[in-house]
Scaffold this motif. Structure first.
Motif, PDB file in Angstrom:
ATOM      1  N   ALA A  86       0.826  -1.212   0.000  1.00 26.09           N
ATOM      2  CA  ALA A  86       0.000   0.000   0.000  1.00 26.09           C
ATOM      3  C   ALA A  86       0.857   1.256   0.000  1.00 26.09           C
ATOM      4  CB  ALA A  86      -0.929  -0.011   1.213  1.00 26.09           C
ATOM      5  N   LYS A  87       1.914   1.257   0.810  1.00 22.80           N
ATOM      6  CA  LYS A  87       2.792   2.426   0.885  1.00 22.80           C
ATOM      7  C   LYS A  87       3.466   2.679  -0.454  1.00 22.80           C
ATOM      8  CE  LYS A  87       4.851   5.709   3.223  1.00 22.80           C
ATOM      9  NZ  LYS A  87       4.087   6.845   3.806  1.00 22.80           N
ATOM     10  N   ASN A  88       3.892   1.610  -1.108  1.00 21.40           N
ATOM     11  CA  ASN A  88       4.555   1.758  -2.407  1.00 21.40           C
ATOM     12  C   ASN A  88       3.575   2.011  -3.545  1.00 21.40           C
ATOM     13  OD1 ASN A  88       7.683   1.065  -2.389  1.00 21.40           O
ATOM     14  ND2 ASN A  88       6.706  -0.154  -0.796  1.00 21.40           N
ATOM     15  N   SER A  89       2.272   1.935  -3.221  1.00 24.26           N
ATOM     16  CA  SER A  89       1.235   2.219  -4.227  1.00 24.26           C
ATOM     17  C   SER A  89       0.629   3.602  -4.034  1.00 24.26           C
ATOM     18  CB  SER A  89       0.131   1.150  -4.158  1.00 24.26           C
ATOM     19  OG  SER A  89       0.666  -0.140  -4.390  1.00 24.26           O
ATOM     20  N   GLY A  90       1.175   4.358  -3.099  1.00 23.71           N
ATOM     21  CA  GLY A  90       0.731   5.749  -2.954  1.00 23.71           C
ATOM     22  C   GLY A  90       0.017   6.095  -1.671  1.00 23.71           C
ATOM     23  N   ALA A  91      -0.295   5.120  -0.820  1.00 20.69           N
ATOM     24  CA  ALA A  91      -0.964   5.442   0.448  1.00 20.69           C
ATOM     25  C   ALA A  91      -0.042   6.302   1.318  1.00 20.69           C
ATOM     26  CB  ALA A  91      -1.332   4.165   1.197  1.00 20.69           C
ATOM     27  N   LYS A  92      -0.620   7.320   1.962  1.00 18.60           N
ATOM     28  CA  LYS A  92       0.199   8.244   2.759  1.00 18.60           C
ATOM     29  C   LYS A  92       0.692   7.601   4.050  1.00 18.60           C
ATOM     30  CE  LYS A  92      -2.092  12.452   1.051  1.00 18.60           C
ATOM     31  NZ  LYS A  92      -3.074  11.783   0.176  1.00 18.60           N
ATOM     32  N   ASN A  93      -0.163   6.797   4.698  1.00 19.32           N
ATOM     33  CA  ASN A  93       0.193   6.184   5.971  1.00 19.32           C
ATOM     34  C   ASN A  93      -0.350   4.759   6.023  1.00 19.32           C
ATOM     35  OD1 ASN A  93       1.250   8.623   7.750  1.00 19.32           O
ATOM     36  ND2 ASN A  93      -0.595   9.361   6.707  1.00 19.32           N
ATOM     37  N   THR A  94       0.306   3.899   6.818  1.00 15.48           N
ATOM     38  CA  THR A  94      -0.150   2.518   6.968  1.00 15.48           C
ATOM     39  C   THR A  94      -0.042   2.074   8.421  1.00 15.48           C
ATOM     40  OG1 THR A  94       2.043   1.584   6.522  1.00 15.48           O
ATOM     41  CG2 THR A  94       0.590   1.914   4.622  1.00 15.48           C
ATOM     42  N   ILE A  95      -0.985   1.220   8.821  1.00 21.57           N
ATOM     43  CA  ILE A  95      -0.980   0.629  10.160  1.00 21.57           C
ATOM     44  C   ILE A  95      -1.211  -0.868  10.009  1.00 21.57           C
ATOM     45  CG2 ILE A  95      -2.169   0.495  12.388  1.00 21.57           C
ATOM     46  CD1 ILE A  95      -2.927   3.421  12.062  1.00 21.57           C
ATOM     47  N   ALA A  96      -0.394  -1.671  10.698  1.00 29.44           N
ATOM     48  CA  ALA A  96      -0.526  -3.119  10.621  1.00 29.44           C
ATOM     49  C   ALA A  96      -0.887  -3.710  11.981  1.00 29.44           C
ATOM     50  CB  ALA A  96       0.769  -3.757  10.126  1.00 29.44           C
ATOM     51  N   ARG A  97      -1.798  -4.651  11.968  1.00 28.76           N
ATOM     52  CA  ARG A  97      -2.076  -5.445  13.172  1.00 28.76           C
ATOM     53  C   ARG A  97      -1.018  -6.540  13.244  1.00 28.76           C
ATOM     54  NH1 ARG A  97      -6.988  -9.853  13.757  1.00 28.76           N
ATOM     55  NH2 ARG A  97      -6.615 -10.438  15.928  1.00 28.76           N
ATOM     56  N   VAL A  98      -0.253  -6.572  14.338  1.00 27.14           N
ATOM     57  CA  VAL A  98       0.811  -7.558  14.513  1.00 27.14           C
ATOM     58  C   VAL A  98       0.672  -8.172  15.896  1.00 27.14           C
ATOM     59  CG1 VAL A  98       3.287  -7.980  14.510  1.00 27.14           C
ATOM     60  CG2 VAL A  98       2.336  -6.231  13.002  1.00 27.14           C
ATOM     61  N   ARG A  99       0.375  -9.467  15.962  1.00 24.43           N
ATOM     62  CA  ARG A  99       0.091 -10.129  17.233  1.00 24.43           C
ATOM     63  C   ARG A  99       1.270 -10.931  17.777  1.00 24.43           C
ATOM     64  NH1 ARG A  99      -4.702 -13.930  16.615  1.00 24.43           N
ATOM     65  NH2 ARG A  99      -4.753 -13.796  18.884  1.00 24.43           N
ATOM     66  N   ASN A 100       2.112 -11.463  16.894  1.00 23.18           N
ATOM     67  CA  ASN A 100       3.204 -12.326  17.332  1.00 23.18           C
ATOM     68  C   ASN A 100       4.220 -11.521  18.150  1.00 23.18           C
ATOM     69  OD1 ASN A 100       5.599 -13.910  17.490  1.00 23.18           O
ATOM     70  ND2 ASN A 100       4.953 -15.070  15.689  1.00 23.18           N
ATOM     71  N   PRO A 101       4.467 -11.907  19.418  1.00 15.69           N
ATOM     72  CA  PRO A 101       5.413 -11.155  20.249  1.00 15.69           C
ATOM     73  C   PRO A 101       6.799 -11.047  19.612  1.00 15.69           C
ATOM     74  CG  PRO A 101       4.190 -12.730  21.583  1.00 15.69           C
ATOM     75  CD  PRO A 101       3.866 -13.027  20.153  1.00 15.69           C
ATOM     76  N   GLU A 102       7.228 -12.067  18.877  1.00 18.18           N
ATOM     77  CA  GLU A 102       8.548 -12.037  18.250  1.00 18.18           C
ATOM     78  C   GLU A 102       8.602 -10.956  17.173  1.00 18.18           C
ATOM     79  OE1 GLU A 102       9.166 -15.988  16.883  1.00 18.18           O
ATOM     80  OE2 GLU A 102       9.621 -16.784  18.876  1.00 18.18           O
ATOM     81  N   TYR A 103       7.533 -10.812  16.399  1.00 17.36           N
ATOM     82  CA  TYR A 103       7.485  -9.750  15.397  1.00 17.36           C
ATOM     83  C   TYR A 103       7.409  -8.386  16.068  1.00 17.36           C
ATOM     84  CZ  TYR A 103       6.419 -13.371  11.885  1.00 17.36           C
ATOM     85  OH  TYR A 103       6.462 -14.456  11.056  1.00 17.36           O
ATOM     86  N   THR A 104       6.573  -8.304  17.105  1.00 15.34           N
ATOM     87  CA  THR A 104       6.387  -7.031  17.807  1.00 15.34           C
ATOM     88  C   THR A 104       7.720  -6.494  18.322  1.00 15.34           C
ATOM     89  OG1 THR A 104       4.156  -7.664  18.487  1.00 15.34           O
ATOM     90  CG2 THR A 104       5.190  -5.884  19.700  1.00 15.34           C
TER      91      THR A 104
END
Length: 452
Positions: A86-104
């Motif tokens: 989305a960011k590389n397609s022109g969206a100004k801002n992005t938010i991701a839901r991330v649940r895995n503690p290792e990713y967080t």
């Protein structure tokens, strides 16, 4: 703002509902056409059936002109990739839901490369909210302003309290360091002036620094002590995050979990917690584990019905502060009539966190609401504004401002200092101003002025 939400599950639905209520232009995307149709119809938004991690689907949602894309599917990897695309397609801002503690824990390393504005972990945010409630065991509700420098705390006034029967102006407010901002009495809610008389049974919300609040409640004979012995029912992700925070704060933590393999995982990760393998619905087990002597109990099992029943039982045998997780919001009106002390909904909390972030984003786009809390069952709003140099209220003593009725300026943050203002104080540019009001839809600090 134009916002695209990818994922129409419980989290996506909660986020979409919260943002739609604030007037944003919402588009929802999901591979499940029934989920898309249900959510789109419920909030009157555009629904798009398709994979949000594919460019063609995002293009159909007009990603190139989107102010924000929120990826809230059940899979962390899909959410992160969706935000990158989305960011590389022109969206100004992005938010991701991330649940895995290792990713967080590692997101800060790749956040910039992914073009990620923010990540949200519903389980972690719920644990943060619960830990704040347990910090003040006698509090009914806690919110924070000015980056945690001031707390808004709701408490119950007992008959033994010396503030019962007193006018607000006659109450010892610690030399002006405490502000009484709302009072709930039955089904009515008041924003009190100095002549308002507090009564036993009222639910009163006060604003103060955390240490000052503790001193005030002690003098007011309102029990507000910290929970130091906590039992958590269920060993899911929220329980893991919550136990981490409580242990770090010096609390004793016991987790009761039914699945043996999960108990082993928790015992390995939480060395200082006591892990019990057993059925949380077994009353004999609960009693043998000292449930009646605990300061706090948090019901975080998988099923709402079990959380509700266990909480009602514990309320009957213990004086502990009991917090109940309820995911299904369809029966809110029924749950509110039950004997439950405090109910939390992780999905709604996630939606509120994202809404607060978006308000801060809007500060550079016209609106200067930085934080908003809905209080007293949505009948009152507490808003934090950042005062701009162009504001009409700047440099004028508050006593001279023609403010709207049912509105109170309760706090001013200035260069890290918290001011609970009197009539002679003034709002200055760059101040953070907290307002409590019954009026809905205020988007600018100047909206606090009456048009009369």
């Amino acid at each position: 703002m134009k916002i695209i939400i990818v994922g129409c599950g419980k989290v996506g639905t909660s986020i979409a509902t919260e943002l739609n209520s604030e007037g944003h232009q919402i588009r929802v995307v999901d591979t499940n056409k029934f989920a898309v149709r249900r959510l789109a119809d419920s909030i009157d938004a555009m629904g798009i059936e398709g994979n949000g991690a594919i460019y063609e689907t995002l293009a159909e949602a007009e990603v190139s002109s989107a102010d924000l894309v929120i990826a809230a599917t059940a899979r962390d990897e899909v959410n992160l990739y969706t935000c990158l695309l989305a960011k590389n397609s022109g969206a100004k801002n992005t938010i991701a839901r991330v649940r895995n503690p290792e990713y967080t824990n590692d997101l800060f390393r790749v956040k910039e490369a992914l073009g990620l504005s923010m990540s949200i972990n519903p389980e972690l945010t719920a644990a943060i909210e619960i830990s704040r409630l347990l910090r003040y065991s006698g509090a009914l509700e806690i919110d924070s302003f000015s980056k945690g420098a001031a707390d808004l705390i709701k408490v119950y006034v007992p008959e033994t309290s010396p503030i019962a029967g007193k006018a607000v102006s006659k109450i010892d407010i610690q030399k002006g360091k405490v502000r009484i901002c709302t009072v709930e009495r039955g089904k009515e809610v008041f924003i009190p002036n100095g002549d308002f008389i507090i009564q036993a049974g009222d639910k009163v919300s006060v604003v103060a620094k955390p240490d000052i609040a503790t001193k005030f409640f002690k003098k007011a004979n309102i029990s507000i002590g910290k929970c130091r012995d906590v039992v958590i029912l269920g060993g899911g992700r929220i329980s893991y995050y919550l136990a981490q925070k409580l242990l770090k704060g010096g609390a004793s933590v016991k987790i009761i979990e039914k699945k043996p393999e999960r108990c082993e995982e928790l015992a390995y990760s939480l060395h200082d917690a006591t892990i019990i393998n057993g059925d949380c619905m077994d009353q004999d087990l609960l009693m043998s584990e000292g449930i009646e002597h605990a300061d706090g109990v948090v019901a975080l099992m998988d099923y709402d019905e079990e959380n509700i029943l266990a909480s009602m039982y514990i309320n009957s045998v213990s004086k502990a502060k009991v917090i109940t997780k309820v995911n299904n919001t369809s029966f809110n009106s029924i749950v509110e009539r039950m004997d439950l002390q405090y109910v939390i909904n992780p999905k709604r909390i996630a939606g509120e966190y994202i809404a607060r972030y978006i308000r801060a984003m809007q500060n550079s786009m016209g609106s200067n609401v930085e934080t908003l809390y809905r209080l007293s069952e949505d009948r009152v709003e507490a808003l934090e504004f950042k005062a701009k140099s162009s504001t009409k209220v700047a440099a004028i003593p508050l006593a001279q401002l023609n403010l709207k009725d049912d509105l109170q300026i309760i706090c001013i943050g200035r260069r890290g200092k918290i001011i609970l203002p009197a009539g002679t104080d003034c709002i200055m540019p760059d101040d953070r101003v907290v307002v409590v009001t019954k009026h809905k839809g205020l988007s600018d600090l100047d909206d606090i002025l009456s048009r009369r």
